[in-house]
Design an enzyme around this catalytic site. Structure first.
Site, PDB file in Angstrom:
ATOM      1  CE  LYS A  91      55.381 -13.876  34.264  1.00 64.41           C
ATOM      2  NZ  LYS A  91      54.106 -13.292  33.836  1.00 64.41           N
ATOM      3  CB  THR A 113      52.844 -14.770  30.289  1.00 67.27           C
ATOM      4  OG1 THR A 113      52.915 -14.068  31.529  1.00 67.27           O
ATOM      5  CG2 THR A 113      54.069 -15.668  30.150  1.00 67.27           C
ATOM      6  CG  LEU A 137      44.153 -10.187  26.634  1.00 69.91           C
ATOM      7  CD1 LEU A 137      44.204  -9.781  25.176  1.00 69.91           C
ATOM      8  CD2 LEU A 137      42.714 -10.395  27.086  1.00 69.91           C
ATOM      9  CE  LYS A 177      49.871 -18.770  28.736  1.00 63.95           C
ATOM     10  NZ  LYS A 177      50.542 -17.441  28.925  1.00 63.95           N
TER      11      LYS A 177
END
Length: 294
Positions: free
Chosen positions: A176, A101, A70, A244
């Site tokens: 990540k 992430t 998502l 983001k």
């Protein structure tokens, strides 16, 4: 190795990455249920053999492995813990895999909530974009218990070229964010360099070839420069999601007493481009607002 054709899997999220992941599981013969907030986007998978679920809870009711892919912490929280959420409906012993992430803080909270209900959680974000997802060539960056990873490996292998176990829960999320921080800074720097080249009088093709074959060269520079030159912003990775990720990275680095001084100006360029209408385009579109400035 477990027979993945007998392993029921649910995927929450049918975005750029989730779609490729779901397609590869179906190709491998995995019994699959899919959920997407906009249900019409999940309907094409019904023709491929998937069960399209109306809610996260409905998607996971028979699954032994549940994968979430998502956009951000809020979307993940809603899918797992919201009304008709997946966590409360997950069957006994189901393995939870969060491939979004996400921030390590959210992963820690989700892991604790999952543990309360007797479910192991793997945080397993991926490297790669649309092409790698569609081709089953993702790399999973995994944090969490080794036993859960061993059980989930056949399913992950159907979607990937590599699975890297980095340590306890949260390790995947941390890695990540470091990865995407470096990507974000490179994309921002390349966008500025591209406009500089275009206004300098240099032969653009020759200049880019020099960069690609020289010390600055990287797979990211090669791919992004081609898209910027061709002005092809077909979505491989949304610009708003990269912004983001840069915010999450700054927050996580600050928790380690590290100030990402190159991160904030890079994210400022992204936010300006998003305000200019490029948020739903590929991250390479970051160059366009810079081209407009005189």
């Amino acid at each position: 190795m477990a027979d993945i054709k007998a392993t029921k899997v649910a995927i929450l999220g049918r975005g750029t990455m989730g779609s490729g992941m779901a397609s590869n599981l179906l190709k491998a013969g995995v019994p699959l249920a899919v959920y997407n907030r906009t249900q019409s986007k999940a309907q094409p998978f019904a023709a491929k053999g998937a069960r399209v679920a109306a809610t996260p809870a409905d998607a996971v009711k028979e699954a032994s492995i549940i994968v979430s892919m998502l956009a951000d912490d809020d979307a993940s929280r809603a899918a797992w813990l919201g009304k008709n959420g997946a966590l409360a409906a997950a069957g006994p012993g189901a393995i939870l895999i969060e491939s979004s992430t996400a921030s390590p803080a959210w992963i820690a909270e989700l892991s604790a909530r999952a543990e309360e209900r007797g479910h192991p959680l793997l945080d397993a974000p991926v490297t790669g974009s649309r092409a790698q997802s569609e081709g089953g060539q993702l790399t999973f960056l995994v944090g969490g218990p080794a036993a859960a990873l061993k059980a989930a490996t056949p399913v992950l292998e159907a979607m990937s070229k590599e699975i890297v176990h980095l340590g306890p829960v949260g390790s995947g999320a941390k890695m990540k964010l470091i990865n995407n921080f470096l990507c974000g800074v490179q994309v921002a720097s390349l966008a500025e360099a591209m406009v500089w080249i275009e206004r300098s009088g240099l032969d653009r093709a020759k200049a880019i070839d020099i960069l690609k074959s020289g010390a600055p060269g990287s797979p990211l520079l090669a791919a992004m420069s081609t898209r910027m030159v061709n002005r092809d912003y077909t979505v491989n990775f949304l610009l708003r999601l990269l912004s983001k990720d840069m915010l999450y990275a700054s927050n996580e680095a600050a928790a380690c007493n590290v100030d990402l001084k190159t991160g904030e100006p890079s994210r400022a360029l992204m936010e300006a481009a998003i305000a200019d209408g490029y948020g739903e385009q590929d991250m390479a579109s970051l160059v366009e607002p810079l081209r407009k400035k005189k």
